[in-house]
Write a protein that holds these residues in place. Structure first.
Motif, PDB file in Angstrom:
ATOM      1  N   ALA A  56       1.789   2.007  -3.469  1.00 55.40           N
ATOM      2  CA  ALA A  56       0.680   2.193  -4.406  1.00 55.40           C
ATOM      3  C   ALA A  56       0.290   3.670  -4.504  1.00 55.40           C
ATOM      4  O   ALA A  56       0.416   4.417  -3.536  1.00 55.40           O
ATOM      5  CB  ALA A  56      -0.523   1.369  -3.945  1.00 55.40           C
ATOM      6  N   ILE A  62      -5.400  -7.431  -5.834  1.00 51.57           N
ATOM      7  CA  ILE A  62      -3.986  -7.117  -6.074  1.00 51.57           C
ATOM      8  C   ILE A  62      -3.145  -7.501  -4.866  1.00 51.57           C
ATOM      9  O   ILE A  62      -2.067  -8.090  -5.012  1.00 51.57           O
ATOM     10  CB  ILE A  62      -3.817  -5.629  -6.432  1.00 51.57           C
ATOM     11  N   LEU A  65       0.821  -1.206   0.000  1.00 50.85           N
ATOM     12  CA  LEU A  65       0.000   0.000   0.000  1.00 50.85           C
ATOM     13  C   LEU A  65       0.859   1.262   0.000  1.00 50.85           C
ATOM     14  O   LEU A  65       0.520   2.249  -0.655  1.00 50.85           O
ATOM     15  CB  LEU A  65      -0.948   0.008   1.200  1.00 50.85           C
ATOM     16  N   SER A  82      -5.110   0.230  -2.825  1.00 52.24           N
ATOM     17  CA  SER A  82      -5.133  -0.922  -3.715  1.00 52.24           C
ATOM     18  C   SER A  82      -6.418  -1.689  -3.443  1.00 52.24           C
ATOM     19  O   SER A  82      -7.249  -1.261  -2.645  1.00 52.24           O
ATOM     20  CB  SER A  82      -3.907  -1.810  -3.486  1.00 52.24           C
ATOM     21  N   ASN A  83      -6.575  -2.833  -4.087  1.00 51.84           N
ATOM     22  CA  ASN A  83      -7.740  -3.668  -3.791  1.00 51.84           C
ATOM     23  C   ASN A  83      -7.263  -5.039  -3.321  1.00 51.84           C
ATOM     24  O   ASN A  83      -6.094  -5.394  -3.465  1.00 51.84           O
ATOM     25  CB  ASN A  83      -8.685  -3.760  -4.997  1.00 51.84           C
TER      26      ASN A  83
END
Length: 99
Positions: free
Chosen positions: A23, A32, A20, A28-29
């Motif tokens: 990112a 991922i 994270l 993020s999700n």
């Protein structure tokens, strides 16, 4: 939870925070994040990743937004500080110096 499982969880949590941190917008999700962990040597299922994220949310290290089965995760300022090793948090492996 066994000592080994606790150790793996500590490593998974710091790995999630570090992903994270790298990112855009510290966001993020889950898909991922679940794909990134095995590449870091941590075998976690999607459900286990969600469990770690839920724990970190309770600790104030991430925020989540859910739409159906889709979860977006954003590191908080505190979460980024943990990822960078600026502060320690119980239950999360501290990153090595210089890493």
């Amino acid at each position: 939870m066994s000592d080994y499982n606790a150790l793996v969880s500590e490593h998974a949590r710091i790995a999630i925070l570090r992903v994270l941190e790298d990112a855009p917008r510290y966001t993020s999700n889950v898909s991922i994040l679940a794909s990134a962990l095995p590449r870091l040597g941590i075998s976690h299922t999607r459900d286990q990743v969600v469990t770690e994220i839920t724990w970190m949310k309770e600790q104030g290290l991430v925020e989540t937004e859910t739409s159906g089965d889709f979860m977006i995760v954003t590191a908080t300022t505190r979460g980024v500080e943990v990822a960078q090793g600026i502060v320690k948090h119980p239950g999360i492996q501290r990153p090595r110096a210089g890493s």
